[in-house]
Design a protein around this motif. Structure first.
Motif, short mmCIF file in Angstrom:
data_model
loop_
_atom_site.label_atom_id
_atom_site.label_comp_id
_atom_site.label_asym_id
_atom_site.label_seq_id
_atom_site.Cartn_x
_atom_site.Cartn_y
_atom_site.Cartn_z
N GLY A 177 0.78 11.77 -8.95
CA GLY A 177 1.88 12.71 -9.14
C GLY A 177 1.72 13.99 -8.37
N GLN A 183 10.79 7.92 -14.46
CA GLN A 183 9.39 8.18 -14.10
C GLN A 183 8.61 6.91 -13.78
N THR A 220 6.04 0.45 -5.64
CA THR A 220 5.41 1.50 -4.85
C THR A 220 4.98 0.93 -3.51
N GLY A 224 8.44 5.34 -10.99
CA GLY A 224 7.78 5.46 -9.70
C GLY A 224 6.42 6.12 -9.81
N GLU A 225 6.33 7.12 -10.68
CA GLU A 225 5.04 7.78 -10.91
C GLU A 225 4.04 6.80 -11.52
N GLU A 283 6.50 11.48 -7.08
CA GLU A 283 6.17 10.09 -7.40
C GLU A 283 5.12 9.52 -6.44
#
Length: 255
Positions: free
Chosen positions: A255, A43, A97, A45-46, A23
């Motif tokens: 990623g 997903q 993030t 966070g990615e 991530e």
């Protein structure tokens, strides 16, 4: 007056030993470098970390203001983008993030950061941490309720500031003087939670190139357990009048 340039840069990201997905994301295109460490389920966070580095890919926003102010504005724009994505999709609610970005000027480096991804400067055989984590443990250290030694704490990964969860974020910002030979390290906490700062310094001292240093830093984090994604971005400054050296490819990696 000496004008600085980025003579060499290298970057590496790794899922680590205990995570299924990466991530983290990074941007490395002189004069702007950044590391983001995403968080959130499904997903998300990615998505958040990718949005953060993509928001910086165009460089500093146009308009008036110092480099600090313009870079902070770019970070705020990234925050607004991530927050809008999170409220538009319930699967991404609360995603966020960290982000640490560094912009190389003629004689200095401007750093803007949110969360616990860090920026260090390696100079003359010594390593100096330039950023202060936006984390629960770091706040307790600032308040004198924990000693620096006690900061090696199980809850040190709990951050108090991130891009995305709120409509507005207040990034930390600083500009430091720089000189030829300085090496700057941006990294996610997947490195610093596994490798002590003294060991980071040893790796940087021993590596013949930044590419080797980046690979060795990731290897040390994985050898220590690799509990999180690991991302490192390194760049070395030189006098702009000096001979150019082989450079890693400019890249935005998600990623």
């Amino acid at each position: 007056m000496t004008v600085l340039r980025v003579a060499e840069h290298a970057e590496r990201t790794d899922t680590g030993r205990q995570r299924r997905a990466n991530e983290d994301a990074y941007h490395a295109r002189s004069p702007l470098f950044a590391v983001a460490d995403g968080m959130g389920g499904a997903q998300a966070g990615e998505v958040a970390s990718a949005a953060a580095v993509e928001a910086l890919a165009g460089g500093l926003p146009a308009g008036a203001g110092t480099v600090e102010q313009r870079l902070a504005r770019a970070v705020q724009d990234a925050n607004e983008r991530i927050h809008a994505l999170s409220v538009a999709d319930e699967d991404r609610a609360g995603m966020g993030t960290t982000l640490t970005a560094a912009y190389v000027g003629d004689a200095d480096v401007t750093i803007v950061h949110v969360g616990d991804s860090r920026c260090y400067r390696w100079r003359g055989g010594g390593l100096e941490r330039l950023t202060t984590d936006h984390s629960l443990v770091e706040e307790l250290v600032r308040q004198g309720r924990l000693s620096p030694e006690e900061a090696e704490h199980p809850q040190r990964s709990i951050i108090t500031r991130a891009l995305g969860p709120g409509a507005i974020v207040e990034p930390g910002a600083l500009t430091v003087p720089a000189r030829a030979g300085d090496v700057f390290l941006l990294c996610s906490d997947g490195l610093t939670s596994m490798v002590p700062e003294a060991e980071l310094a040893t790796v940087l001292a021993d590596a013949p190139t930044l590419r080797t240093a980046a690979a060795n830093l990731v290897e040390h984090a994985n050898s220590a357990g690799g509990r999180d994604n690991i991302t490192v971005v390194l760049f070395r400054l030189d006098d702009a009048g000096g001979a150019a050296e082989p450079d890693a490819a400019d890249v935005t990696q998600v990623g």
